[in-house]
Scaffold this motif. Structure first.
Motif, PDB file in Angstrom:
ATOM      1  N   THR A  17       0.798  -1.218   0.016  1.00 39.25           N
ATOM      2  CA  THR A  17      -0.051   0.091  -0.245  1.00 39.25           C
ATOM      3  C   THR A  17       0.710   1.317   0.043  1.00 39.25           C
ATOM      4  O   THR A  17       1.862   1.123   0.432  1.00 39.25           O
ATOM      5  CB  THR A  17      -0.824   0.012   1.108  1.00 39.25           C
ATOM      6  N   ASP A  18       0.341   2.331  -0.563  1.00 38.77           N
ATOM      7  CA  ASP A  18       1.129   3.636  -0.483  1.00 38.77           C
ATOM      8  C   ASP A  18       1.432   4.180   0.850  1.00 38.77           C
ATOM      9  O   ASP A  18       2.600   4.494   1.027  1.00 38.77           O
ATOM     10  CB  ASP A  18       0.325   4.631  -1.339  1.00 38.77           C
ATOM     11  N   ALA A  19       0.546   3.827   1.847  1.00 41.85           N
ATOM     12  CA  ALA A  19       0.669   4.471   3.205  1.00 41.85           C
ATOM     13  C   ALA A  19       2.120   3.497   3.948  1.00 41.85           C
ATOM     14  O   ALA A  19       2.638   4.075   4.393  1.00 41.85           O
ATOM     15  CB  ALA A  19      -0.472   4.361   3.901  1.00 41.85           C
ATOM     16  N   THR A  20       2.076   2.241   3.637  1.00 40.01           N
ATOM     17  CA  THR A  20       2.888   1.515   4.409  1.00 40.01           C
ATOM     18  C   THR A  20       4.360   1.507   3.603  1.00 40.01           C
ATOM     19  O   THR A  20       5.311   1.450   4.403  1.00 40.01           O
ATOM     20  CB  THR A  20       2.499  -0.004   4.334  1.00 40.01           C
ATOM     21  N   ARG A  21       4.111   1.873   2.193  1.00 39.60           N
ATOM     22  CA  ARG A  21       5.559   2.003   1.585  1.00 39.60           C
ATOM     23  C   ARG A  21       5.980   3.331   2.153  1.00 39.60           C
ATOM     24  O   ARG A  21       7.247   3.354   2.244  1.00 39.60           O
ATOM     25  CB  ARG A  21       5.303   2.047  -0.113  1.00 39.60           C
ATOM     26  N   PRO A  65      -5.403  -6.830  19.993  1.00 41.06           N
ATOM     27  CA  PRO A  65      -6.058  -7.789  19.292  1.00 41.06           C
ATOM     28  C   PRO A  65      -5.954  -7.759  17.756  1.00 41.06           C
ATOM     29  O   PRO A  65      -5.814  -9.039  17.029  1.00 41.06           O
ATOM     30  CB  PRO A  65      -7.608  -7.574  19.530  1.00 41.06           C
ATOM     31  N   TYR A  66      -5.978  -6.695  17.427  1.00 39.98           N
ATOM     32  CA  TYR A  66      -5.849  -6.393  15.740  1.00 39.98           C
ATOM     33  C   TYR A  66      -4.241  -6.638  15.229  1.00 39.98           C
ATOM     34  O   TYR A  66      -4.218  -7.363  14.138  1.00 39.98           O
ATOM     35  CB  TYR A  66      -6.089  -5.232  15.321  1.00 39.98           C
ATOM     36  N   VAL A  67      -3.282  -6.160  16.076  1.00 38.13           N
ATOM     37  CA  VAL A  67      -1.831  -6.532  15.761  1.00 38.13           C
ATOM     38  C   VAL A  67      -1.839  -8.019  15.941  1.00 38.13           C
ATOM     39  O   VAL A  67      -1.165  -8.520  14.822  1.00 38.13           O
ATOM     40  CB  VAL A  67      -1.044  -5.747  16.855  1.00 38.13           C
ATOM     41  N   ASP A  68      -2.307  -8.697  16.872  1.00 35.20           N
ATOM     42  CA  ASP A  68      -2.108 -10.094  17.077  1.00 35.20           C
ATOM     43  C   ASP A  68      -2.536 -10.793  15.717  1.00 35.20           C
ATOM     44  O   ASP A  68      -1.923 -11.859  15.415  1.00 35.20           O
ATOM     45  CB  ASP A  68      -2.675 -10.436  18.511  1.00 35.20           C
ATOM     46  N   THR A  69      -3.796 -10.543  15.501  1.00 37.57           N
ATOM     47  CA  THR A  69      -4.516 -11.410  14.346  1.00 37.57           C
ATOM     48  C   THR A  69      -3.581 -11.051  13.093  1.00 37.57           C
ATOM     49  O   THR A  69      -3.531 -11.969  12.305  1.00 37.57           O
ATOM     50  CB  THR A  69      -5.880 -10.824  14.235  1.00 37.57           C
ATOM     51  N   ALA A 111      -0.972  -4.872   6.218  1.00 34.53           N
ATOM     52  CA  ALA A 111      -1.821  -4.891   7.274  1.00 34.53           C
ATOM     53  C   ALA A 111      -1.216  -4.858   8.661  1.00 34.53           C
ATOM     54  O   ALA A 111      -1.737  -3.929   9.706  1.00 34.53           O
ATOM     55  CB  ALA A 111      -2.658  -6.143   7.085  1.00 34.53           C
ATOM     56  N   LEU A 112      -0.299  -5.659   8.868  1.00 38.96           N
ATOM     57  CA  LEU A 112       0.390  -5.601  10.196  1.00 38.96           C
ATOM     58  C   LEU A 112       1.094  -4.266  10.569  1.00 38.96           C
ATOM     59  O   LEU A 112       0.910  -3.516  11.585  1.00 38.96           O
ATOM     60  CB  LEU A 112       1.483  -6.747  10.519  1.00 38.96           C
TER      61      LEU A 112
END
Length: 274
Positions: A97-101, A121-125, A152-153
């Motif tokens: 994704t542009d944001a993560t890059r 919980p979101y990070v772990d998943t 996503a992570l």
């Protein structure tokens, strides 16, 4: 430590973008020495305590926290005997994704931060989904999935530097230019001219984004690289001067001493033995 040798990146394919390991595996590889990788090292810590030194700053590791070590950073895992969690190794082009890059391209990464309970919980998943995918047999249809899940992570981790680059487009251009040219150009005026901004406009943008002047930002970047070369590569002041664009060792030594308070040779001699 031979972590760099464990990376088997190829020009294409899933293994060329993302790899994962447990802290138990990291302990097997760790010889206690410093290292400087050409890939990102991102760790999600379940339990501690422990410690890691990133670019000469010691970080005490606690449960539910993250470590991000960018390419080029000198780092050493000082104490990870009781640390549990996972380490993700990835090349700069891995996020999709542009944001993560944009986050991955940021040179002033936050090395350590606690993960808020609400985000855990979101990070772990996201972490376990990435682990599951990287453990699956490779196939043509799944080659992009690790990069997607890595993105996503990273997004769920929301590192402290996440909002800086997108909020300051002038600073973003300056930051990229400094990263590409700091070995040859040490003055803020060069970057203002190269980017087409008035010196005052550039300095104001850098001050708003980082709390430093443009000149101070450049000096800090040069000094960081000098310390990396002195500590990890064990270069002499003369070699550092050549590598970093100074006319001679004396000029570099004066610059280093003015910024740090000590000559480069004395700073290097004070380092702990490998």
């Amino acid at each position: 430590m031979h972590l760099i040798r464990q990376m088997t990146y190829q020009p294409a394919g899933r293994a060329a973008s993302v790899e994962t390991m447990t802290f138990a595996h990291l302990r097997e590889l760790n010889d206690g020495g410093s290292q400087r990788a050409d890939f990102h090292v991102l760790a999600v810590i379940d339990t501690g305590p422990g410690s890691v030194t990133v670019d000469f700053r010691l970080h005490r590791l606690r449960e539910r926290a993250a470590i991000w070590i960018p390419p080029g950073a000198v780092h050493r895992w000082d104490d990870i005997a009781e640390v549990t969690g996972h380490v993700v190794l990835f090349i700069p082009a891995a996020p999709v994704t542009d944001a993560t890059r944009e986050l991955v391209a940021f040179p002033d990464l936050a090395a350590y931060w606690p993960i808020p309970d609400a985000d855990w919980p979101y990070v772990d998943t996201a972490r376990h989904h990435l682990l599951l995918e990287t453990s699956a047999p490779p196939s043509v249809s799944s080659t992009q999935l690790p990069g997607i899940l890595l993105s996503a992570l990273v997004a769920r981790l929301h590192p402290p530097h996440a909002d800086i680059p997108l909020a300051h487009p002038v600073f973003r251009s300056f930051r990229s230019s400094v990263e590409a040219n700091f070995r040859q150009h040490h003055d803020a005026g060069y970057y203002a001219r190269a980017l087409g901004y008035a010196p005052r406009t550039l300095s104001r943008a850098v001050q708003q984004a980082t709390g430093r002047t443009a000149k101070a930002y450049i000096v800090d970047r040069i000094i960081l690289e000098a310390k990396r070369l002195l500590a990890h590569d064990r270069l002499t002041a003369a070699r550092c001067a050549t590598t970093l664009g100074f006319p001679d060792a004396s000029n570099f030594s004066v610059f280093f001493r003015k910024a740090t308070g000590v000559p480069p040779g004395a700073w290097q001699a004070a380092l702990p033995p490998e």
